[in-house]
Design an enzyme around this catalytic site. Structure first.
Site, PDB file in Angstrom:
ATOM      1  N   ASP A  84     -25.358   2.055  12.106  1.00  0.00           N
ATOM      2  CA  ASP A  84     -24.479   3.215  11.970  1.00  0.00           C
ATOM      3  C   ASP A  84     -23.539   2.972  10.792  1.00  0.00           C
ATOM      4  OD1 ASP A  84     -22.653   1.328  12.952  1.00  0.00           O
ATOM      5  OD2 ASP A  84     -22.876   2.060  14.999  1.00  0.00           O
ATOM      6  N   ASP A  86     -19.650   3.177   9.172  1.00  0.00           N
ATOM      7  CA  ASP A  86     -18.218   3.260   9.439  1.00  0.00           C
ATOM      8  C   ASP A  86     -17.470   3.427   8.132  1.00  0.00           C
ATOM      9  OD1 ASP A  86     -18.391   2.620  12.320  1.00  0.00           O
ATOM     10  OD2 ASP A  86     -19.169   0.724  11.575  1.00  0.00           O
ATOM     11  N   ASP A 165     -12.674  -8.226  12.407  1.00  0.00           N
ATOM     12  CA  ASP A 165     -13.007  -9.442  13.157  1.00  0.00           C
ATOM     13  C   ASP A 165     -13.583 -10.562  12.284  1.00  0.00           C
ATOM     14  OD1 ASP A 165     -15.328  -7.937  12.886  1.00  0.00           O
ATOM     15  OD2 ASP A 165     -15.814  -7.871  15.010  1.00  0.00           O
TER      16      ASP A 165
HETATM   17  P1  ATP Z   1     -23.126  -2.906  14.475  1.00  0.00           P
HETATM   18  O1  ATP Z   1     -22.688  -1.472  14.351  1.00  0.00           O
HETATM   19  O2  ATP Z   1     -24.287  -3.261  13.634  1.00  0.00           O
HETATM   20  O3  ATP Z   1     -23.240  -3.359  15.886  1.00  0.00           O
HETATM   21  P2  ATP Z   1     -20.572  -3.405  13.243  1.00  0.00           P
HETATM   22  O4  ATP Z   1     -20.070  -4.628  12.564  1.00  0.00           O
HETATM   23  O5  ATP Z   1     -20.666  -2.168  12.447  1.00  0.00           O
HETATM   24  O6  ATP Z   1     -21.964  -3.807  13.876  1.00  0.00           O
HETATM   25  P3  ATP Z   1     -18.933  -1.887  15.043  1.00  0.00           P
HETATM   26  O7  ATP Z   1     -18.697  -2.133  16.484  1.00  0.00           O
HETATM   27  O8  ATP Z   1     -19.665  -0.670  14.633  1.00  0.00           O
HETATM   28  O9  ATP Z   1     -19.675  -3.186  14.523  1.00  0.00           O
HETATM   29  O10 ATP Z   1     -17.531  -1.952  14.327  1.00  0.00           O
HETATM   30  C1  ATP Z   1     -17.362  -1.584  12.974  1.00  0.00           C
HETATM   31  C2  ATP Z   1     -16.398  -2.535  12.290  1.00  0.00           C
HETATM   32  O11 ATP Z   1     -15.109  -2.453  12.902  1.00  0.00           O
HETATM   33  C3  ATP Z   1     -16.768  -4.004  12.386  1.00  0.00           C
HETATM   34  O12 ATP Z   1     -17.679  -4.373  11.381  1.00  0.00           O
HETATM   35  C4  ATP Z   1     -15.434  -4.668  12.226  1.00  0.00           C
HETATM   36  O13 ATP Z   1     -15.047  -4.701  10.874  1.00  0.00           O
HETATM   37  C5  ATP Z   1     -14.481  -3.726  12.943  1.00  0.00           C
HETATM   38  N1  ATP Z   1     -14.328  -4.101  14.372  1.00  0.00           N
HETATM   39  C6  ATP Z   1     -15.034  -3.662  15.412  1.00  0.00           C
HETATM   40  N2  ATP Z   1     -14.620  -4.197  16.558  1.00  0.00           N
HETATM   41  C7  ATP Z   1     -13.622  -5.014  16.244  1.00  0.00           C
HETATM   42  C8  ATP Z   1     -12.749  -5.865  17.004  1.00  0.00           C
HETATM   43  N3  ATP Z   1     -12.871  -5.975  18.322  1.00  0.00           N
HETATM   44  N4  ATP Z   1     -11.794  -6.550  16.330  1.00  0.00           N
HETATM   45  C9  ATP Z   1     -11.666  -6.428  14.984  1.00  0.00           C
HETATM   46  N5  ATP Z   1     -12.448  -5.665  14.229  1.00  0.00           N
HETATM   47  C10 ATP Z   1     -13.414  -4.955  14.836  1.00  0.00           C
HETATM   48 MG    MG Z   2     -21.183  -0.243  13.125  1.00  0.00          MG
END
Ligand code: ATP
Ligand code: MG
Length: 474
Positions: A84, A86, A165
């Site tokens: 996805d 962001d 994170d």
């Molecule tokens: P994927 O969507 O592939 O599972 P992602 O890294 O995009 O992985 P998301 O849950 O979509 O994960 O979150 C988007 C972004 O928001 C992360 O890449 C991170 O930068 C930030 N993020 C998400 N959750 C947290 C958290 N608990 N603490 C700090 N930053 C976070």
């Molecule tokens: Mg994501």
């Protein structure tokens, strides 16, 4: 990935510029800003979501800063397909909301805007800033033990980066210049395939213990190693997960086990003492029942395989497998302690297991009901007399229950035989089905232990004074 990145890291003076003397979060390491221009990396607009790009262009057009950030940039650099997209921006949620008719603000603890394009949702977050003492509690709130209860303090993009994170999740892509911006060393970590928490690991885990699960998930998904300091505090801090609402943990469990890398996630979770925080009773059963690990690993391998072949998967089957060893353990205990027959013992065991599990992860009814049916059917499958096999075959959960039976056999929980019987029965014509039922009835093939027991005629006791009857060879 990115072209010539290592090359310019060796000549830092040329392209690196120090951004912070001291970074805004006092515990975050001082980093240097790295900018990869469009011809130095392989993230191309062609591989990114058109809708996400539209969001960036519109935000830029309205005078705001906007970047793609997180998993989509990380995955693109790794030549993986992003799940996805962001977006991070300096526009506030209300300002974003006004720019996109198809959007809505969600969340309280963490306010974000969802911009919808048909089935695709682009998540837009406003840059988060630090949590100073003077912050208003309506914007930012932290519990006594460091848990972040609210996080709606806006900041700059650099501040936003260090509140994310992992370093590899804090890479920003701009359509103003098509460059990638890195304030935390994420590019270097991507190249070394290392997952590193930004800032002081213990503080960051205390702020949000779910980051420990995210560490396990990304390590499994990307096949990255955890940086030493990121890994070290996990075992000790794992119990902080017990403070997290069960609904959030349920969502995390789905991401861990239904995204195509379940086996590896399971192993990493167990290695770090995290599995016990999500499924404590299953963790205990794993230590005691010799077949439990094979059963769960096989179920997870099948799930990964189905996802790879783009076949549907359901949390009902997943939870059925994760919790089955506990059901069996409790059933045996109840059978002994309360002298309950098999069927009511399993019913009671199932109820107890679910009640206990709900304290850790929620399991919405639409999944727990079919999960129970899969379990219940395990007691029907051995019973095949008369019309029973036909009735079981007609049950809407038959297919899942049959798959579950095969799993139990392959794990060695029960001996093989019944699965093969059902494999043949399903596809046989009616006369053959009848023969199979008759054979099952008379021939006692393996796995028919669930049949109602026939009472053996009692041996008559010989009165003590009567002589034993002569035997044939006398
Ligand atoms: P994927 O969507 O592939 O599972 P992602 O890294 O995009 O992985 P998301 O849950 O979509 O994960 O979150 C988007 C972004 O928001 C992360 O890449 C991170 O930068 C930030 N993020 C998400 N959750 C947290 C958290 N608990 N603490 C700090 N930053 C976070
Ligand atoms: Mg994501």
């Amino acid at each position: 990935m990115f072209k010539g990145f290592s090359r310019f890291l060796q000549r830092p003076g040329e392209r690196l510029k120090t951004l912070f003397g001291q970074s805004p979060a006092s515990d975050a390491p001082v980093r240097q800003q790295i900018i990869l221009s469009r011809d130095e990396h392989s993230v191309s607009r062609r591989n990114l979501s058109e809708n996400a790009l539209k969001v960036l262009y519109r935000l830029n057009g309205a005078g705001f800063e906007a970047y793609l950030v997180g998993g989509c940039i990380r995955d693109s650099l790794l030549e993986r397909h992003p799940k996805d997209f962001d977006v991070a921006t300096n526009a506030t949620p209300d300002e974003v909301r006004q720019l996109f008719r198809n959007s809505r603000i969600i969340g309280r603890r963490f306010r974000i805007v969802h911009v919808r394009f048909g089935r695709e949702v682009v998540e837009v977050t406003t840059f988060r800033g630090g949590h100073g003492e003077e912050q208003d509690v309506s914007q930012s709130q932290q519990s006594d033990d460091g848990l972040l209860l609210r996080d709606n303090v806006w900041g700059s993009v650099e501040e936003d980066a260090i509140r994310r994170d992992f370093t590899v999740n804090a890479l920003y892509y701009s359509v103003a210049d098509f460059s990638i911006y890195d304030w935390t060393g994420g590019l270097e970590d991507i190249e070394a395939r290392v997952l590193r928490l930004i800032g002081d690991p213990e503080t960051r885990y205390r702020e949000d213990p779910v980051r420990m699960l995210r560490a396990a998930r990304f390590a499994a998904k990307l096949d990255f190693t955890l940086a030493e300091e990121t890994e070290a505090p996990i075992r000790e801090l794992a119990p902080l997960l017990l403070q997290i609402p069960p609904a959030r943990l349920f969502e995390e469990v789905l991401k861990l086990f239904l995204s195509g890398h379940a086996v590896q996630s399971f192993r990493v979770l167990r290695e770090h003492g995290l599995y016990a925080m999500l499924f404590p009773e299953s963790d205990e059963a794993l230590a005691e029942l010799p077949w439990a690990e094979a059963l769960i690993e096989q179920a997870l391998a099948n799930t990964d395989d189905r996802l790879a072949r783009e076949r549907p998967v359901t949390p009902a089957f997943l939870f059925a497998a994760l919790l089955w060893p506990c059901v069996q353990q409790r059933k045996t205990r109840l059978g002994h302690e309360q002298d309950l027959p098999d069927v009511p013992a399993q019913q009671a065991a199932a109820q107890q297991v679910i009640t206990r599990q709900l304290q850790h992860t929620s399991i919405p009814k639409r999944f727990s009901m079919p999960m129970r049916e899969i379990w219940d059917l395990q007691q029907q499958l051995p019973r095949r007399r008369g019309r029973r096999a036909f009735q079981t075959r007609e049950n809407p959960r038959f297919r899942a229950a049959y798959d579950f039976l095969l799993l139990r056999e392959s794990a060695g929980e029960i001996e093989s035989g019944l699965g093969a019987w059902w494999t043949e029965f399903q596809d046989a014509d009616e006369p053959r089905q009848q023969t199979l039922i008759n054979e099952a009835d008379g021939g006692h093939p393996a796995g028919t232990s669930g049949k109602p027991r026939r009472k053996r005629p009692r041996k008559r006791r010989r009165p003590a004074n009567r002589p034993a009857p002569p035997t044939l060879d006398e």
